[in-house]
Design an enzyme around this catalytic site. Structure first.
Site, mmCIF file in Angstrom:
data_model
loop_
_atom_site.group_PDB
_atom_site.id
_atom_site.type_symbol
_atom_site.label_atom_id
_atom_site.label_comp_id
_atom_site.label_asym_id
_atom_site.label_seq_id
_atom_site.Cartn_x
_atom_site.Cartn_y
_atom_site.Cartn_z
ATOM 1 N N ALA A 119 0.799 -1.227 0.000
ATOM 2 C CA ALA A 119 0.000 0.000 0.000
ATOM 3 C C ALA A 119 0.831 1.276 0.000
ATOM 4 O O ALA A 119 0.286 2.373 0.159
ATOM 5 C CB ALA A 119 -0.938 -0.001 1.205
ATOM 6 N N HIS A 233 -0.220 6.195 5.538
ATOM 7 C CA HIS A 233 1.139 5.816 5.912
ATOM 8 C C HIS A 233 2.044 7.015 5.639
ATOM 9 O O HIS A 233 2.062 7.539 4.526
ATOM 10 C CB HIS A 233 1.618 4.612 5.093
ATOM 11 C CG HIS A 233 0.705 3.432 5.158
ATOM 12 N ND1 HIS A 233 0.682 2.567 6.222
ATOM 13 C CD2 HIS A 233 -0.231 2.984 4.282
ATOM 14 C CE1 HIS A 233 -0.227 1.629 6.000
ATOM 15 N NE2 HIS A 233 -0.788 1.860 4.831
#
Length: 284
Positions: A119, A233
């Site tokens: 991801a 993130h």
């Protein structure tokens, strides 16, 4: 005919097969190993041939490429057989590399390991700077909806505390430490941290040893954020090469809202590159 064997056919595996539909129409064969064949057949196989785990060894022997997308436990238990058989292995549950015994089995051949970034991205820059010894510090901060971070080892009070967080409440830091410890506690949520350690391992030695040192350097923070709409993130890397900040917010998978949609997209890219490499070697 090129034959791909999938270990796992959940949200990631199903989205991957859908993304590879043009390759399937051109003759790519996909076989998927699942726990419950009947249940998956009811949902539809999307063109994949379904098998139970009892035939794993035979499927690996007949595969051109093995693709793992079944979780850290399954990756540790079954994926090394592909490497031992000399097959290429695309690893999605990169957290399996946080375990020393699994690292040894996956990184020393004779098959070739392909690691997908999942991801997050920016690995080309980070890998280049790490290879030039340009990084001293690497950190990743992951934010997710609290309910998606509930784990079986948590007490009833801890789990209920996460489930009852509401928008506007203060975020809760659930973990701070190294990727190996993070994977022990949150095996389905921080594979990206181990992928980051892999990308920043550098060069000039045995990959398993380089990764071991990188796992000690990378720092992980996992935050339950009641205001998070998407998983995010944030990567901070710094050293003699400079200071780099990268941030990623990914939409959920159409198959499972708890899984990032980017994981299967990244995996499909890695699979295509791996297949192209196989075809190149076969024509030399």
């Amino acid at each position: 005919m090129t034959r791909v064997v999938l270990l796992g056919f959940g949200a990631i595996g199903r989205q991957l097969v859908d993304l590879l539909r043009s390759e399937l129409s051109d003759g790519l064969s996909v076989q998927a190993v699942v726990r419950d064949v009947a249940a998956h057949q009811q949902r539809g196989s999307l063109g994949a041939e379904l098998h139970d785990a009892g035939g794993w060894a035979d499927l690996v022997e007949g595969a051109d490429l093995v693709v793992e997308c079944a979780g850290v436990s399954a990756a540790r238990e079954l994926a090394p057989a592909a490497i031992a058989a000399g097959r290429g292995l695309v690893l999605t549950s990169v957290g399996a590399l946080a375990y020393a015994d699994t690292r040894e089995r996956l990184l020393h051949g004779p098959g070739r390991l392909h690691v997908t970034p999942g991801a997050i991205g920016g690995f080309d820059l980070l890998e280049a700077t790490a290879e030039a010894d340009g990084l001293d510090r690497v950190r990743i901060r992951t934010r997710k909806l609290a309910a998606s971070l509930v784990q079986p080892w948590m007490s009833d009070d801890e789990a209920e505390g996460l489930r009852t967080l509401r928008p506007g409440d203060e975020p809760v830091q659930l973990f701070a430490g190294d990727p190996a410890a993070a994977i022990e506690k949150f095996p389905g949520n921080v594979n990206v941290a181990v992928a980051l350690a892999w990308a920043t391992r550098g060069r000039g030695g045995d990959d398993a040893e380089l990764l071991t040192r990188s796992l000690e350097r990378v720092q992980v923070e996992l935050i339950a954020d009641p205001d998070a709409r998407l998983s995010s993130h944030e990567i901070l890397a710094s050293g003699t090469a400079g200071r780099f900040e990268l941030r990623f917010e990914s939409a959920p998978s159409p198959e499972n809202p708890k899984t990032s949609g980017l994981t299967a997209v990244s995996l499909a890219h890695t699979v295509r590159e791996s297949l192209a490499s196989l075809q190149h070697r076969s024509t030399r």
